[in-house]
Design a protein around this motif. Structure first.
Motif, PDB file in Angstrom:
ATOM      1  N   ALA A 130       0.803  -1.225   0.000  1.00 51.24           N
ATOM      2  CA  ALA A 130       0.000   0.000   0.000  1.00 51.24           C
ATOM      3  C   ALA A 130       0.829   1.265   0.000  1.00 51.24           C
ATOM      4  CB  ALA A 130      -0.938  -0.005   1.208  1.00 51.24           C
ATOM      5  N   HIS A 133       4.252   3.594  -4.747  1.00 50.11           N
ATOM      6  CA  HIS A 133       3.564   4.444  -5.728  1.00 50.11           C
ATOM      7  C   HIS A 133       4.080   4.116  -7.117  1.00 50.11           C
ATOM      8  CE1 HIS A 133       7.137   7.029  -6.036  1.00 50.11           C
ATOM      9  NE2 HIS A 133       7.147   7.144  -4.712  1.00 50.11           N
ATOM     10  N   LYS A 407      -2.470   7.201   1.842  1.00 55.10           N
ATOM     11  CA  LYS A 407      -2.057   5.821   2.091  1.00 55.10           C
ATOM     12  C   LYS A 407      -1.922   5.571   3.603  1.00 55.10           C
ATOM     13  CE  LYS A 407       0.783   6.020  -2.120  1.00 55.10           C
ATOM     14  NZ  LYS A 407      -0.014   5.243  -3.063  1.00 55.10           N
TER      15      LYS A 407
END
Length: 460
Positions: A130, A133, A407
Motif C-alpha cells: 500500500a 507508488h 495511504k
C-alpha cells in the motif's frame, strides 16, 4: 562580509513590514526574496568550521534564490512539461541549500526526515504494498518542489507574513523594556510565596511568552534572571533549568501571540486567528496553574521559602511608573477582538504605538544602535523559522505528490478499526515522537499533513 550580512539582517524585517503593510509584493517575488535574504543571514551568522564552505553556500544562495526570484512564474507556467536545464539545476541546489540552512538553525533531525521523504518520492515505486507508488521522474519531483507545492508553499507564506510580523512586533516591544516590566510584576506577585523565584519564572515566562511566541527567546529573556534566583534559593540546577524550560515552552500557546504553529492552524483550518486564541486560552492557563501547584508542592517538601520582603517590589508602583508601556498589548488584543482587524494590521498598529511610547522616557527611548539590534534580533527569529518551514514544505510537497497522506490514512483507519479514540491516540503518539526532535511549528506541519486526512475521514 560581516557588515553585509548584518545589513541584510536589518533590511529583512524592514522589507517584510513594508511589503505587508505599505507596498504589497506578489507571492512570486516576495517569497523567493525573503528566502534569499534569510539564506544570506543564515550562512553568514550560523557559521560552520570551514569559512570557505560558508562563502560557497552564501554565494549559491544568492544565485539560486535569485533565479527563483526571476523565474518562479516561468517555472509555474512551464508546469514541468517544458522544464529547462536551469530549472532542474537551481531546483536541486535550492533543496540542498534548504536542507543545510535547516541543519544550521534547528539541527539534523528535520533534514534527515526530509531526505527520507525525498528518497521515497524517487524510489517509492520499488516499495511493495500500500505504501508504494507508481514512480515519478527526477524532473517531476524537482519542478513540483521548487514551486508553491514545496519550498514556497502555504507554510512559507504564513511564516513570512503573520509569523514574521509578530516576531518583529515582539522585538520592538522588548526594545522598550516590557520584558523587564514582566519580570518585576512576576516578582511582585509571586516572589513572596514559598518557592517564589520558581513561581516567578512561571508567571514571567507566561507573560513574556504571550508576546514572543518563542520558547528559546523566552528562556533567554527570563531565564537569565530566574534560574540564578532559583539556584540561590536552594533548587538544584537541573530543576531550576527544567522549571524555566517548561514555563517558557508554555508561552508558545499563551495568547495573544503564540508560536508560528498557531498562525498555520488558522490558515490550514480556515478559521480566524482570534478563534485559535480563544481555544488556546483555557489550556494555557491550566498549564501554568498546574506548574504553580507543582512548584508549591516541591517547595513545601524541601522547605523552601520566598524572597525576603526587601527584594519584592510593589506591583502598583511598577504599573504607575511603566504600565503605559503595556498599552500596545492591549491595543493588539482590542484590534483583534473588538475591531476584528487582520493579525498583520493589528501587529503593525501595535508596533507603531510601541515605538512612540518608547520615546516618552529617556531610559526607554530607542536610539539607532538599540533599534538596529532589535531588527537584527527579529531577523534571527525569522530565519530560525523560515528555514525549517521551507524544509517542511518539501516533506508536505512529497506527501501531496505521492499521495502518501491518503495511504497512511488508510493504514491507520484499518489499524484503529474505525475508532476515533484510537486514531486520536495514534495521532497523539505521532505528535509526541515528532516533537522530540523537531521545533513546534515543523512538528505541527508534519503531523497535520499526515494525520489530518485520517481524522477527517473518521468524521472529526
Amino acid at each position: 562580509m560581516k557588515f553585509l550580512v548584518k545589513a541584510i539582517a536589518v533590511i529583512l524585517p524592514i522589507l517584510i513590514i513594508w511589503s505587508l503593510n505599505l507596498n504589497p509584493l506578489s507571492p512570486s517575488i516576495f517569497r523567493p526574496l525573503v528566502l534569499l535574504l534569510s539564506s544570506i543571514v543564515i550562512f553568514g551568522m550560523f557559521k560552520s568550521k570551514y569559512r570557505l564552505l560558508d562563502i560557497i553556500f552564501l554565494v549559491l544562495s544568492i544565485i539560486t534564490f535569485g533565479y527563483a526570484l526571476r523565474e518562479l512564474e516561468g517555472i509555474l507556467e512551464r508546469g514541468g512539461i517544458h522544464t529547462t536545464t536551469l530549472d532542474l539545476l537551481f531546483g536541486t541546489l535550492a533543496i540542498i541549500l534548504v536542507l543545510e540552512a535547516t541543519r544550521r538553525t534547528v539541527g539534523i533531525a528535520l533534514p534527515i526526515i526530509t531526505i527520507i521523504f525525498l528518497l521515497y518520492a524517487q524510489f517509492g515505486s520499488y516499495i511493495p504494498g500500500a505504501l508504494g507508488h507508481s514512480g515519478y521522474s527526477y524532473k517531476r519531483i524537482i519542478t513540483s518542489l521548487f514551486t508553491y507545492d514545496g519550498i514556497f508553499g502555504t507554510p512559507m507564506a504564513v511564516t513570512i507574513t503573520f509569523v514574521a510580523m509578530f516576531i518583529i512586533f515582539a522585538a520592538i516591544l522588548n526594545l522598550t523594556g516590557v520584558g523587564n516590566i514582566f519580570l518585576d510584576l512576576s516578582k511582585a506577585v509571586a516572589g513572596g510565596y514559598r518557592g517564589g523565584p520558581a513561581k516567578m519564572a512561571t508567571i514571567a515566562s507566561g507573560l513574556f511568552g504571550s508576546i514572543s511566541g518563542s520558547a528559546v527567546a523566552n528562556v533567554a529573556a527570563t531565564g537569565s534572571l530566574t534560574i540564578p534566583m532559583m539556584k540561590k534559593l536552594g533548587y538544584k540546577k537541573s530543576y531550576a533549568g527544567a522549571i524555566e524550560a517548561a514555563a517558557s515552552t508554555g508561552g508558545q500557546f499563551m495568547p495573544p501571540i503564540m508560536a508560528a504553529g498557531a498562525f498555520l492552524m488558522a490558515e490550514i483550518v480556515g478559521v480566524p486567528y482570534i478563534e485559535i486564541m480563544k481555544a488556546a486560552l483555557i489550556p494555557s492557563l491550566l498549564f501554568y496553574i498546574t506548574m504553580w501547584f507543582s512548584i508549591d508542592f516541591r517547595s513545601a517538601k524541601i522547605g523552601l521559602e520566598g524572597l525576603p520582603p526587601n527584594e519584592i517590589p510593589e506591583w502598583k508602583k511598577i504599573l504607575v511608573k511603566d504600565g503605559y508601556l503595556l498599552l500596545p498589548i492591549l491595543i493588539l488584543i482590542t484590534a483583534l477582538v473588538v475591531f476584528q482587524y487582520s493579525p498583520i494590521k493589528s501587529a503593525f498598529i501595535s508596533l507603531l504605538v510601541s515605538l512612540l511610547l518608547g520615546f516618552i522616557k529617556r531610559d526607554t527611548r530607542p536610539n539607532i544602535k538599540t533599534f538596529v539590534s532589535s531588527l537584527i534580533e527579529s531577523s534571527m527569529g525569522i530565519v530560525r523559522i523560515v528555514a525549517p518551514v521551507a524544509c517542511a514544505g518539501l516533506v508536505i510537497g512529497v506527501i501531496g505528490l505521492t499521495g502518501l497522506g491518503g495511504k497512511i490514512a488508510s493504514l491507520i483507519i484499518g489499524f484503529s478499526s474505525g475508532s476515533v479514540i484510537m486514531a486520536l491516540i495514534l495521532s497523539m503518539i505521532t505528535a509526541i515522537v515528532f516533537g522530540m526532535g523537531l521545533p513546534t511549528t515543523v512538528s505541527y506541519l508534519l503531523v497535520v499533513a499526515v494525520l489530518a486526512p485520517v481524522l477527517s475521514d473518521l468524521g472529526v
